[in-house]
Scaffold this active site. Structure first.
Site, mmCIF file in Angstrom:
data_model
loop_
_atom_site.group_PDB
_atom_site.id
_atom_site.type_symbol
_atom_site.label_atom_id
_atom_site.label_comp_id
_atom_site.label_asym_id
_atom_site.label_seq_id
_atom_site.Cartn_x
_atom_site.Cartn_y
_atom_site.Cartn_z
ATOM 1 N N THR A 13 -8.826 3.106 9.836
ATOM 2 C CA THR A 13 -9.804 3.497 8.879
ATOM 3 C C THR A 13 -11.144 2.918 9.248
ATOM 4 O O THR A 13 -12.094 3.788 8.895
ATOM 5 C CB THR A 13 -9.462 3.321 7.517
ATOM 6 O OG1 THR A 13 -8.061 3.655 7.338
ATOM 7 C CG2 THR A 13 -10.312 3.676 6.467
ATOM 8 N N TYR A 26 -9.178 11.247 4.302
ATOM 9 C CA TYR A 26 -9.650 11.205 5.409
ATOM 10 C C TYR A 26 -8.691 11.126 6.494
ATOM 11 O O TYR A 26 -7.713 10.912 6.333
ATOM 12 C CB TYR A 26 -10.636 9.865 5.349
ATOM 13 C CG TYR A 26 -9.778 8.467 5.517
ATOM 14 C CD1 TYR A 26 -9.265 8.134 4.139
ATOM 15 C CD2 TYR A 26 -9.372 7.860 6.468
ATOM 16 C CE1 TYR A 26 -8.560 7.034 4.000
ATOM 17 C CE2 TYR A 26 -8.698 6.847 6.491
ATOM 18 C CZ TYR A 26 -8.208 6.398 5.279
ATOM 19 O OH TYR A 26 -7.428 5.270 5.201
ATOM 20 N N SER A 59 -2.614 3.416 12.373
ATOM 21 C CA SER A 59 -1.928 2.444 12.633
ATOM 22 C C SER A 59 -0.486 2.114 12.332
ATOM 23 O O SER A 59 0.369 1.637 12.824
ATOM 24 C CB SER A 59 -2.439 0.875 12.127
ATOM 25 O OG SER A 59 -2.176 0.678 10.681
ATOM 26 N N THR A 92 -5.220 -0.770 9.027
ATOM 27 C CA THR A 92 -4.896 -2.005 8.177
ATOM 28 C C THR A 92 -3.560 -2.057 7.970
ATOM 29 O O THR A 92 -2.858 -2.882 7.402
ATOM 30 C CB THR A 92 -5.814 -2.049 6.797
ATOM 31 O OG1 THR A 92 -5.657 -0.947 6.026
ATOM 32 C CG2 THR A 92 -7.172 -2.234 7.054
ATOM 33 N N ASP A 93 -2.765 -0.889 7.844
ATOM 34 C CA ASP A 93 -1.252 -0.812 7.683
ATOM 35 C C ASP A 93 -0.443 -1.736 8.474
ATOM 36 O O ASP A 93 0.584 -2.367 7.731
ATOM 37 C CB ASP A 93 -0.966 0.608 7.640
ATOM 38 C CG ASP A 93 -1.638 1.794 6.591
ATOM 39 O OD1 ASP A 93 -2.293 0.925 5.639
ATOM 40 O OD2 ASP A 93 -1.292 2.727 6.701
ATOM 41 N N LYS A 165 -1.085 -7.629 4.193
ATOM 42 C CA LYS A 165 -1.657 -6.416 3.222
ATOM 43 C C LYS A 165 -1.037 -6.394 2.008
ATOM 44 O O LYS A 165 0.275 -6.224 1.946
ATOM 45 C CB LYS A 165 -1.862 -5.176 4.030
ATOM 46 C CG LYS A 165 -2.560 -4.052 3.275
ATOM 47 C CD LYS A 165 -2.634 -2.782 4.021
ATOM 48 C CE LYS A 165 -3.540 -1.881 3.340
ATOM 49 N NZ LYS A 165 -3.631 -0.584 3.898
ATOM 50 N N GLU A 281 20.002 -22.434 2.992
ATOM 51 C CA GLU A 281 20.973 -22.808 1.854
ATOM 52 C C GLU A 281 21.986 -23.198 2.572
ATOM 53 O O GLU A 281 22.657 -22.935 3.492
ATOM 54 C CB GLU A 281 21.019 -21.479 0.855
ATOM 55 C CG GLU A 281 20.063 -21.101 0.122
ATOM 56 C CD GLU A 281 20.398 -19.668 -0.778
ATOM 57 O OE1 GLU A 281 21.345 -19.118 -0.534
ATOM 58 O OE2 GLU A 281 19.665 -19.395 -1.625
HETATM 59 N N1 ASP Z 1 -3.725 4.221 7.395
HETATM 60 C C1 ASP Z 1 -4.740 3.667 8.003
HETATM 61 C C2 ASP Z 1 -4.353 2.778 9.188
HETATM 62 O O1 ASP Z 1 -3.565 1.770 9.016
HETATM 63 C C3 ASP Z 1 -5.354 2.558 6.956
HETATM 64 C C4 ASP Z 1 -6.491 1.737 7.322
HETATM 65 O O2 ASP Z 1 -6.775 1.587 8.516
HETATM 66 O O3 ASP Z 1 -6.848 0.861 6.330
HETATM 67 O O4 ASP Z 1 -4.799 3.252 10.290
#
Ligand code: ASP
Length: 325
Positions: A13, A26, A59, A92-93, A165, A281
Site C-alpha cells: 500500500t 485501491y 504482500s 503491511t499484511d 499487525k 506444560e
Molecule cells: N494488501 C496490502 C499489502 O499487504 C496492505 C498494505 O500494504 O497495507 O500489500
C-alpha cells in the site's frame, strides 16, 4: 558526511494508488521506486537515497521467490562501505513475516528497516510519507545497528520479533509483544528504549533458498482430527498449531499431532489469541510438542522453517531456540 541509504522496494500500500483521495478500493504495488524517491526527494530528509525495485506486489504474494531476490540484495548493500543502512518498503499484511525472516538471517551490523503504509499514496492522510521519513531517520542512525531488523510504522520503532499487525484498517495497525516498541521516532528525533541486544552482529541462521513446508493448523471449537489430517500432506515437514487459549486443542487432535511428533514432524503449540505467552506444560514432553513462547503462529512457522532448513530437528533443541527468541 552524507548518510547513504539503499531503498529496496517490494510494493504494498505504501506504493498503492486509489485514483481518488477518498476511494475505499485501491491497488497495492503501483508506484515504482524511482517515482517514489522523486516524491520523497522534496522532504529534505538529509540522506542520499538509492533505490532498487525488487518486486511491486501486494504482500499477500510475498514468499520464497521474492525473498530469494531481496535477501542477497540486502546482503550486498550491507557489504557496501558506502551504504549506512537499508530500508525495505513492504505491504503491511505479511510485513511481520518478512521482517522476522530477515532478522534471523541477516547480520546486525548496520540498520535494516522495514516500512509500510496503511493508506495508498493518493489517499487523504497518506501515512506512507511520514512512515518513510521516520524510517530514513532510523536507517541513518548508527545506534540502530545491533538491534536486528526493525520495523517503523507511525512514530514507533518495533523489533522484528515483537511486531504484529493487529488491525485490518487505520494508520495505527501495528503493535509489539512482548516489547511494545523499542524506540520512538519522528523525522527529526529518535529515542531508543534501552541498549542494542545483538552484540556479536552475526546472522543467527544461514540463508535457505528453499524453506521446507510447515503447515499452520488453526484450532476452533469442534476441530476434528480428520480435519487436521486433511491439511497435512506428504511434503509437510513441520506443524504449527494456532491453538485455542494457551495453545490448547481437542484431545483427538492432541493424539493425532502427538503421533506426527513421534514420526519426527515437529509440532509447535502457539496460540490463535493475539497476545500472551504459550509456555511449556508437563504433557509437552510426553506429546513431543514444543511451546511457541512469545511467537505467534506465523512467526513460529518462519523460525521452524529456518531450524529445519539448518538441520535442527530434535524437539529439545527446537524448544531451546523458541525459548531464546
Ligand atoms: N494488501 C496490502 C499489502 O499487504 C496492505 C498494505 O500494504 O497495507 O500489500
Amino acid at each position: 558526511m552524507t548518510t547513504k541509504i539503499t531503498v529496496l522496494a517490494t510494493g504494498g500500500t505504501i506504493a498503492g494508488i486509489a485514483g481518488s483521495a477518498i476511494a475505499p478500493e485501491y491497488r497495492a504495488g503501483e508506484i515504482g521506486i524511482d517515482e517514489y524517491l522523486e516524491q520523497v526527494g522534496g522532504l529534505g530528509l538529509g540522506a542520499q537515497l538509492s533505490g532498487r525495485q525488487i518486486a511491486n506486489i501486494d504482500s499477500a504474494e510475498i514468499g520464497q521467490q521474492v525473498w530469494n531476490v531481496l535477501h542477497p540484495a540486502i546482503v550486498a548493500a550491507l557489504a557496501d562501505d558506502q551504504c549506512h543502512g537499508v530500508i525495505v518498503t513492504h505491504g503491511t499484511d505479511t510485513l511481520e513475516e518478512t521482517a522476522f525472516l530477515l532478522d534471523l538471517t541477516l547480520p546486525a551490523t548496520k540498520p535494516v528497516v522495514v516500512v509500510g503504509a496503511m493508506r495508498p499514496s493518493d489517499a487523504v492522510g497518506y501515512d506512507g510519507l511520514r512512515n518513510f521519513a521516520n524510517a530514513v531517520r532510523v536507517a541513518g542512525d548508527g545506534d540502530a545497528s545491533g538491534r536486528g531488523v526493525l520495523v517503523v510504522m507511525g512514530d514507533r520503532v518495533f523489533a522484528a520479533r515483537d511486531v504484529r499487525k493487529y488491525r485490518t484498517r487505520g494508520a495505527e495497525a501495528f503493535r509489539g509483544f512482548p516489547r511494545e516498541s523499542v524506540g520512538l521516532v519522528t523525522p527529526a528525533s529518535l529515542e531508543w528504549f534501552g541498549a542494542p541486544w545483538r552484540q556479536d552482529g552475526a546472522a543467527c541462521f544461514e540463508w535457505a533458498g528453499n524453506l521446507p513446508e510447515v503447515t499452520i493448523i488453526y484450532a476452533y471449537a469442534g476441530l476434528s482430527a480428520a480435519a487436521v489430517e486433511r491439511q497435512l500432506g506428504d511434503t509437510t515437514r513441520g506443524i504449527v498449531l494456532a491453538g485455542v487459549g494457551e495453545g490448547n486443542m481437542p484431545d483427538a487432535v492432541r493424539q493425532m499431532l502427538a503421533a506426527q511428533a513421534q514420526r519426527g514432524v515437529p509440532v509447535i503449540r502457539a496460540s490463535r489469541v493475539d497476545e500472551g505467552l504459550v509456555d511449556r506444560e508437563a504433557e509437552d514432553t510426553a506429546n513431543g510438542f514444543i511451546a511457541a513462547r512469545a511467537l505467534n503462529p506465523q512467526k513460529s512457522r518462519i523460525l521452524l522453517q529456518l531450524l529445519l532448513a539448518n538441520g535442527v530437528t530434535d524437539p529439545v533443541d527446537i524448544q531451546d531456540y523458541f525459548d531464546r527468541r
